[in-house]
Write a protein that holds these residues in place. Structure first.
Motif, PDB file in Angstrom:
ATOM      1  N   LEU A  45       0.820  -1.214   0.000  1.00 61.10           N
ATOM      2  CA  LEU A  45       0.000   0.000   0.000  1.00 61.10           C
ATOM      3  C   LEU A  45       0.850   1.259   0.000  1.00 61.10           C
ATOM      4  O   LEU A  45       0.493   2.257  -0.624  1.00 61.10           O
ATOM      5  N   THR A  46       1.963   1.213   0.699  1.00 61.30           N
ATOM      6  CA  THR A  46       2.810   2.405   0.807  1.00 61.30           C
ATOM      7  C   THR A  46       3.570   2.686  -0.483  1.00 61.30           C
ATOM      8  O   THR A  46       4.155   3.758  -0.630  1.00 61.30           O
ATOM      9  N   TRP A  47       3.549   1.734  -1.414  1.00 66.13           N
ATOM     10  CA  TRP A  47       4.268   1.900  -2.674  1.00 66.13           C
ATOM     11  C   TRP A  47       3.349   2.237  -3.852  1.00 66.13           C
ATOM     12  O   TRP A  47       3.830   2.568  -4.943  1.00 66.13           O
ATOM     13  N   ILE A  48       2.036   2.145  -3.659  1.00 68.60           N
ATOM     14  CA  ILE A  48       1.090   2.358  -4.754  1.00 68.60           C
ATOM     15  C   ILE A  48       0.902   3.847  -5.017  1.00 68.60           C
ATOM     16  O   ILE A  48       0.826   4.640  -4.087  1.00 68.60           O
ATOM     17  N   GLY A  49       0.817   4.220  -6.299  1.00 69.79           N
ATOM     18  CA  GLY A  49       0.448   5.589  -6.640  1.00 69.79           C
ATOM     19  C   GLY A  49       1.333   6.273  -7.660  1.00 69.79           C
ATOM     20  O   GLY A  49       0.907   7.220  -8.317  1.00 69.79           O
ATOM     21  N   ASP A  50       2.564   5.788  -7.786  1.00 68.07           N
ATOM     22  CA  ASP A  50       3.509   6.462  -8.685  1.00 68.07           C
ATOM     23  C   ASP A  50       3.743   5.697  -9.986  1.00 68.07           C
ATOM     24  O   ASP A  50       4.704   5.982 -10.706  1.00 68.07           O
ATOM     25  N   GLY A  51       2.875   4.732 -10.275  1.00 68.00           N
ATOM     26  CA  GLY A  51       3.035   3.953 -11.501  1.00 68.00           C
ATOM     27  C   GLY A  51       3.655   2.596 -11.225  1.00 68.00           C
ATOM     28  O   GLY A  51       4.308   2.381 -10.196  1.00 68.00           O
ATOM     29  N   VAL A 168      -9.999  14.766  -7.596  1.00 69.38           N
ATOM     30  CA  VAL A 168     -10.349  13.993  -6.404  1.00 69.38           C
ATOM     31  C   VAL A 168      -9.404  12.801  -6.307  1.00 69.38           C
ATOM     32  O   VAL A 168      -9.352  11.974  -7.224  1.00 69.38           O
ATOM     33  N   GLY A 169      -8.644  12.727  -5.219  1.00 69.39           N
ATOM     34  CA  GLY A 169      -7.672  11.652  -5.076  1.00 69.39           C
ATOM     35  C   GLY A 169      -7.460  11.258  -3.636  1.00 69.39           C
ATOM     36  O   GLY A 169      -8.175  11.717  -2.737  1.00 69.39           O
ATOM     37  N   ASP A 170      -6.453  10.402  -3.429  1.00 66.56           N
ATOM     38  CA  ASP A 170      -6.202   9.896  -2.078  1.00 66.56           C
ATOM     39  C   ASP A 170      -4.757  10.022  -1.647  1.00 66.56           C
ATOM     40  O   ASP A 170      -4.442   9.784  -0.482  1.00 66.56           O
ATOM     41  N   SER A 171      -3.861  10.384  -2.554  1.00 69.97           N
ATOM     42  CA  SER A 171      -2.440  10.299  -2.232  1.00 69.97           C
ATOM     43  C   SER A 171      -1.715  11.609  -2.478  1.00 69.97           C
ATOM     44  O   SER A 171      -2.233  12.533  -3.118  1.00 69.97           O
ATOM     45  N   ILE A 172      -0.497  11.661  -2.000  1.00 69.90           N
ATOM     46  CA  ILE A 172       0.325  12.845  -2.211  1.00 69.90           C
ATOM     47  C   ILE A 172       0.622  13.028  -3.700  1.00 69.90           C
ATOM     48  O   ILE A 172       0.824  14.148  -4.174  1.00 69.90           O
ATOM     49  N   THR A 173       0.614  11.940  -4.456  1.00 70.12           N
ATOM     50  CA  THR A 173       0.811  12.027  -5.905  1.00 70.12           C
ATOM     51  C   THR A 173      -0.324  12.818  -6.548  1.00 70.12           C
ATOM     52  O   THR A 173      -0.095  13.685  -7.397  1.00 70.12           O
ATOM     53  N   ASP A 174      -1.556  12.532  -6.140  1.00 71.98           N
ATOM     54  CA  ASP A 174      -2.720  13.268  -6.652  1.00 71.98           C
ATOM     55  C   ASP A 174      -2.660  14.730  -6.214  1.00 71.98           C
ATOM     56  O   ASP A 174      -2.938  15.643  -7.003  1.00 71.98           O
ATOM     57  N   TYR A 175      -2.304  14.947  -4.963  1.00 69.17           N
ATOM     58  CA  TYR A 175      -2.240  16.301  -4.423  1.00 69.17           C
ATOM     59  C   TYR A 175      -1.213  17.143  -5.181  1.00 69.17           C
ATOM     60  O   TYR A 175      -1.490  18.274  -5.587  1.00 69.17           O
ATOM     61  N   ARG A 176      -0.038  16.583  -5.395  1.00 69.89           N
ATOM     62  CA  ARG A 176       1.019  17.335  -6.093  1.00 69.89           C
ATOM     63  C   ARG A 176       0.641  17.616  -7.545  1.00 69.89           C
ATOM     64  O   ARG A 176       0.969  18.674  -8.080  1.00 69.89           O
ATOM     65  N   ALA A 177      -0.039  16.670  -8.168  1.00 76.03           N
ATOM     66  CA  ALA A 177      -0.482  16.888  -9.548  1.00 76.03           C
ATOM     67  C   ALA A 177      -1.466  18.049  -9.611  1.00 76.03           C
ATOM     68  O   ALA A 177      -1.386  18.904 -10.502  1.00 76.03           O
ATOM     69  N   ALA A 178      -2.395  18.087  -8.665  1.00 73.23           N
ATOM     70  CA  ALA A 178      -3.379  19.169  -8.639  1.00 73.23           C
ATOM     71  C   ALA A 178      -2.708  20.507  -8.395  1.00 73.23           C
ATOM     72  O   ALA A 178      -3.014  21.504  -9.068  1.00 73.23           O
ATOM     73  N   VAL A 179      -1.777  20.545  -7.454  1.00 71.57           N
ATOM     74  CA  VAL A 179      -1.053  21.794  -7.174  1.00 71.57           C
ATOM     75  C   VAL A 179      -0.289  22.251  -8.402  1.00 71.57           C
ATOM     76  O   VAL A 179      -0.311  23.435  -8.779  1.00 71.57           O
TER      77      VAL A 179
END
Length: 216
Positions: A45-51, A168-179
């Motif tokens: 789970l801690t590794w999911i999100g960056d591809g 709308v997301g759940d991870s820091i990856t989504d947050y950084r993309a939005a920013v």
């Protein structure tokens, strides 16, 4: 009454779909192929999100393996496809939220780092493919999240300013993309939100259930 955001862009894994067990199984089968020990789902789970490549890289790094990733990835992708529809489920509230947004004529899209070839079968399996006017995978464009390029691409495709759309997301990856895209962001408390303090993050909303979205 019209909805505030004419375009809402969703992350997939961890936001709409709980697919962690299937991703973990694909990764563990890959580790076993190379005589490496399986790892707990909680760790995956801690590794999911960056591809997917970054996912595999982190797993093999944690196993202290210096095996060439280019040799590993074909096998992982076979396992990923084989495990794709093992046990994915939509999070509670997803379908009612999508129906409510669609009823308000909100355009819905998906921006995920999941390989694009894996997205359509998953959405069809879960019966939600018809909700989305556009779907971008992690390999659809030269850049993926946390770059804001995919979000800007989707907004431009529908003639919506990035400041007028919602990610709308759940991870820091989504947050950084939005920013990076200059796009407002809402986050869910479930999913795989590693790296984010959801109590202090600068977001439009942090929700426990996507049914809260239409009321923003």
């Amino acid at each position: 009454m019209s909805y505030l955001y004419p375009l809402v862009i969703f992350d997939l894994d961890g936001t709409l779909v709980d697919s962690a067990a299937d991703i973990a199984e694909a990764l563990n089968r890959t580790l076993e192929d190379w005589q490496l020990p399986r790892v707990p789902e909680a760790t995956v789970l801690t590794w999911i999100g960056d591809g997917v490549r970054r996912l595999v890289e982190q797993a093999f790094t944690a196993a202290r393996s210096d095996i060439d990733l280019d040799r590993v990835m074909p096998g992982f992708m076979r396992h990923y496809e084989a495990c794709l529809l093992r046990s994915p489920r939509l999070y509670d509230g997803v379908v009612p939220a999508l129906e409510a947004l669609r009823a308000r004529n909100v355009t819905l899209a998906i921006c995920t780092n999941k390989p694009s070839a894996m997205v359509a079968p998953l959405l069809a399996h879960l019966g939600v493919q018809d909700f989305f006017a556009m779907v971008l995978g992690g390999d659809s464009l030269p850049e993926r999240k946390p770059s804001g390029v995919p979000l800007r691409h989707i907004a431009a495709a529908f003639g919506v300013a990035t400041t007028a759309a919602l990610m709308v997301g759940d991870s820091i990856t989504d947050y950084r993309a939005a920013v990076d895209a200059g796009m407002p962001v809402a986050l869910v408390r479930y999913g795989y939100p590693r790296g984010l303090d959801l109590d202090t993050v600068d977001a439009v909303a942090v929700v426990d259930d996507l049914r809260s979205l239409p009321g923003l």
